[in-house]
Design a protein around this motif. Structure first.
Motif, short mmCIF file in Angstrom:
data_model
loop_
_atom_site.label_atom_id
_atom_site.label_comp_id
_atom_site.label_asym_id
_atom_site.label_seq_id
_atom_site.Cartn_x
_atom_site.Cartn_y
_atom_site.Cartn_z
N ASN A 198 90.58 96.59 -54.48
CA ASN A 198 90.02 95.91 -53.31
C ASN A 198 90.35 96.76 -52.07
O ASN A 198 91.08 97.75 -52.15
N GLN A 256 83.14 96.35 -49.79
CA GLN A 256 83.75 95.05 -50.08
C GLN A 256 82.93 93.96 -49.39
O GLN A 256 82.66 94.03 -48.18
N ARG A 289 81.83 88.69 -52.64
CA ARG A 289 81.94 88.65 -54.10
C ARG A 289 82.19 90.01 -54.73
O ARG A 289 82.80 90.08 -55.79
N GLU A 343 90.42 83.27 -57.31
CA GLU A 343 91.45 83.49 -58.32
C GLU A 343 90.92 84.11 -59.61
O GLU A 343 91.70 84.34 -60.53
N ASN A 344 89.64 84.37 -59.71
CA ASN A 344 89.08 84.90 -60.94
C ASN A 344 88.12 86.05 -60.63
O ASN A 344 87.32 85.97 -59.69
N SER A 345 88.19 87.12 -61.43
CA SER A 345 87.34 88.28 -61.19
C SER A 345 87.04 88.99 -62.50
O SER A 345 87.77 88.87 -63.49
N TYR A 367 86.76 85.94 -47.41
CA TYR A 367 87.22 86.73 -48.56
C TYR A 367 88.01 87.95 -48.10
O TYR A 367 89.04 88.29 -48.69
N GLY A 375 92.32 86.29 -64.07
CA GLY A 375 92.25 85.07 -63.27
C GLY A 375 93.02 83.92 -63.84
O GLY A 375 93.80 84.05 -64.80
N LYS A 379 83.60 95.44 -59.22
CA LYS A 379 84.38 94.22 -59.41
C LYS A 379 83.65 93.04 -58.78
O LYS A 379 83.21 93.13 -57.62
N TYR A 380 83.53 91.96 -59.53
CA TYR A 380 82.86 90.75 -59.03
C TYR A 380 83.87 89.61 -59.02
O TYR A 380 84.49 89.29 -60.05
N ASN A 381 84.07 88.99 -57.85
CA ASN A 381 84.99 87.87 -57.70
C ASN A 381 84.26 86.57 -57.96
O ASN A 381 83.38 86.16 -57.19
N ILE A 420 91.82 89.07 -49.14
CA ILE A 420 92.12 90.38 -49.72
C ILE A 420 93.20 91.08 -48.92
O ILE A 420 94.14 91.65 -49.47
#
Length: 681
Positions: A162, A190, A193, A253-255, A26, A300, A247-249, A30
């Motif tokens: 991020n 960071q 997730r 591609e989606n958060s 991850y 996302g 922020k939760y990933n 980023i």
């Protein structure tokens, strides 16, 4: 309060400690996203590289702000030649963008409008630059995207979402000789997730003691008349702010991100001594402002092709004014002679964007926006008797179609239909085109309609005291505008980048504060206001040298109640920026110059246009910066406003407007030496 945010951040870090082993994948993704280049978020419905954007955009990065010793938004925008400021000791810093007032310029943070306009403008000195990634400036109407308050342009502050490292700590302290201190700190985490950031801010201006602030002096105008004002007109101010982003990933591609920020400000206005020989007293005013912003954002891709962004936000702005009488003999405030009034604005903001590419040539974008504004307080009088609050609700649907006609040429048509509970329905549209001639030349052209409905203050304010008599106008009509722009950009190599922008904007039924009686004012629609001109921007980089020259020539017109030809004023602005890294000693130098040319000042008294002139001014800043210990420690020192410019003269029929000073206008606190220490881990 800041300790609470640190505890929240620590809690989420602990919950995610089991993910440490598979974080590397991850983090690599980023870092790749961070290094992709100059991506912009404004004037587009999704992040887009600046070279592909259909609208010209000015970017100011966090790195540039740090090296210049910038702590406030007005300082950050100083080198944009189309931006001008009006400084008020009580109302703060207000701006004009390309000759268009603040009421038509949307101030955003991550795409969410900043609320709390005083005298029609946002006090941009209240907006923190903590944890900022970049500032994006768009000139011209963006009403099809952002609706109200965007007919003149948009300033969007983009915060970090991020970071490259697992742990990140940024802290800085800056002291200035004019009595200002600014302290910032944010800590980030960071993992695979989670991204968590907590931040705090303390800013204070307090150069003079209270006794000095009560001193008055007589000043003379150029025409021989005199007036009295405070010897030290800049009021002491304290700001405390902070916030948290979580922020939760969901995947790559989606958060989902949740964000909370607050800012408290106190401005203290100490009055002159009354009746000094017998039971002396003074009337002091304390202006307390609190901003709170809460948002949740989903960002996302769904079904691989559909890009979705959903934003829901709640913003609250509280403004409380305490008028207190200070008795010098007992040396205390009289509790029985304290008068307070509070004004509260709340906004519920929701936006849903969809974007999909039908084929390599066609992209469709659509969205839904719902906004509900509420105003209440002693100075807000609801339309109907017995109601405690005034409200405006708006639902908008917008769409945009972009088609690539041939290689390098893209056209876009967008439209926004809105329905409002006060002013009914409206439709605004925009047509944009971009054509790349090879790799070096880009042409952009646009026509856009703007729309701004009166806000709650302009409709329902009732501000009556010994110094003010301002009444809202329930019969106001919305402003409508048309804007034409043409931009040519040529960048054959890294050391040359040239951009020329030509524009013209018409605003019909412009809303202005008008004098209709002896010291009595209300808001009225005052015919048409036009601005047009051209801007040239040259810049580039070569080895350790970066340079930029920008100039603007504009004309501001009004034909309000003027028979025959309209009155116009020619506006000239210029800025220069030079940055050089001295190789052997690794010291960075920054030289910044800004010329603010003369400008017309329009006021409306007893159905007549009063035209004055605000004299030109210029500013020169210089700074040195040096990093140590693998860039973990940074020292910046320098001098702001080397020429010690503090005020500018106003000549002509009017004398500075409702909140100005006859014959002159405050613009700066004077020359200031500063030093900044920054730490990054």
């Amino acid at each position: 309060m800041f300790k609470i945010y640190l505890c929240i951040a620590t809690l989420f870090m602990a919950l995610d400690s089991q993910c440490q082993r598979d974080t590397l994948k991850y983090i690599d993704s980023i870092e790749m996203a961070i290094q992709l280049g100059e991506y912009v978020h404004t004037a587009q419905y999704k992040p887009t590289h600046i070279k592909k954007a259909l609208h010209p955009i000015e970017i100011i990065t966090a790195e540039v702000l740090e090296k210049r010793g910038v702590t406030k938004l007005d300082e950050a925008l100083l080198l944009v030649p189309s931006v001008r400021f009006n400084y008020d000791p009580i109302l703060g810093t207000q701006l004009k963008l390309r000759g268009i007032s603040s009421s038509n310029v949307a101030i955003l943070i991550d795409g969410i409008p900043v609320i709390g306009r005083l005298d029609g403008a946002i006090d941009i000195s209240q907006i923190s630059l903590n944890n900022v990634k970049q500032i994006e400036v768009i000139e011209g109407p963006l009403s099809t995207i952002y609706g109200n308050n965007a007919a003149g342009g948009v300033i969007n502050i983009i915060t970090n979402q991020n970071q490259r490292k697992r742990w990140n700590l940024n802290a800085s302290s800056q002291l200035e000789s004019i009595g200002t201190q600014n302290h910032l700190m944010d800590i980030g985490f960071q993992s695979k997730r989670w991204y968590v950031n907590s931040r705090g801010r303390f800013n204070e201006y307090s150069k003079y003691g209270i006794d000095s602030l009560r001193t008055t002096e007589k000043f003379s105008n150029a025409d021989g008349t005199t007036f009295t004002r405070n010897k030290y007109p800049w009021n002491p101010k304290t700001q405390i702010g902070g916030g948290t982003t979580i922020k939760y990933n969901l995947d790559l591609e989606n958060s989902i991100a949740v964000k909370y920020d607050f800012n408290d400000e106190e401005v203290r206005d100490y009055g002159s001594i009354k009746r000094p020989q017998f039971k002396p007293y003074a009337n002091d005013e304390f202006f307390l402002t609190r901003r709170e912003d809460i948002s949740i954002v989903y960002d996302g891709h769904l079904f691989n092709k559909l890009y979705v962004e959903f934003t829901s936000a709640y913003n609250q702005f509280d403004r409380k004014v305490n008028n207190k009488r200070y008795d010098f003999e007992p040396m205390r405030y009289d509790p029985e002679k304290t008068i307070s009034d509070t004004t509260i604005f709340r906004t519920f903001f929701n936006r849903l964007n969809f974007s999909t590419r039908i084929n390599p040539s066609l992209e469709l974008i659509a969205g839904l926006n719902y906004t509900h504004d509420v105003g209440m307080g002693d100075r807000i009088k609801a339309e109907n008797e017995g109601m405690e609050e005034a409200t405006i609700s708006e639902v908008a649907v917008y769409a945009d179609a972009r088609y690539t006609l041939l290689k390098g040429m893209t056209i876009s048509y967008s439209g926004r239909w809105l329905s409002q509970n006060v002013f009914g329905n409206n439709y605004a549209s925009a047509l944009k085109a971009k054509y790349d001639i090879g790799d070096d030349i880009s042409l952009r052209a646009s026509y856009a309609q703007g729309y701004r409905s009166p806000d709650l203050k302009e409709l329902f304010i009732e501000f009556i005291d010994i110094n003010h008599y301002i009444i809202g106008n329930k019969d106001l009509q919305p402003e409508r505008s048309n804007d034409f722009q043409l931009t040519a950009q040529y960048d054959p190599c890294s050391w040359v980048d040239a951009k020329l922008n030509v524009y013209k904007t018409f605003i019909k039924d412009k809303i202005s504060l008008v004098q209709y009686g002896n010291q009595k004012y209300n808001y009225q629609n005052v015919d048409r206001y036009d601005v047009y001109g051209a801007q040239l921007d040259l810049g580039g980089s070569w080895s350790a040298l970066n340079w930029n020259l920008a100039s603007s020539l504009g004309y501001w017109n009004t034909n309000i109640n003027i028979e025959g030809t309209s009155e116009q004023g020619r506006i000239v602005d210029f800025s220069a920026n030079l940055n050089y890294q001295i190789p052997k000693i690794k010291i960075g130098t920054s030289l910044n110059y800004r010329l603010v040319g003369t400008q017309p000042l329009y006021t409306f008294e007893n159905e007549e246009v009063m035209i004055s002139t605000i004299s030109s001014t210029d500013f020169l800043d210089v700074s040195l910066n040096r990093s140590f210990w693998k860039n973990r420690i940074q020292i910046v020192t320098g001098c702001k406003n080397i020429m010690n410019t503090t005020q500018t003269a106003i000549t002509g029929a009017a004398g500075g407007g409702l909140h100005g000073t006859s014959g002159s206008q405050l613009i700066n606190q004077g020359r200031s030496y500063f030093v900044r220490l920054g730490v990054k881990f």
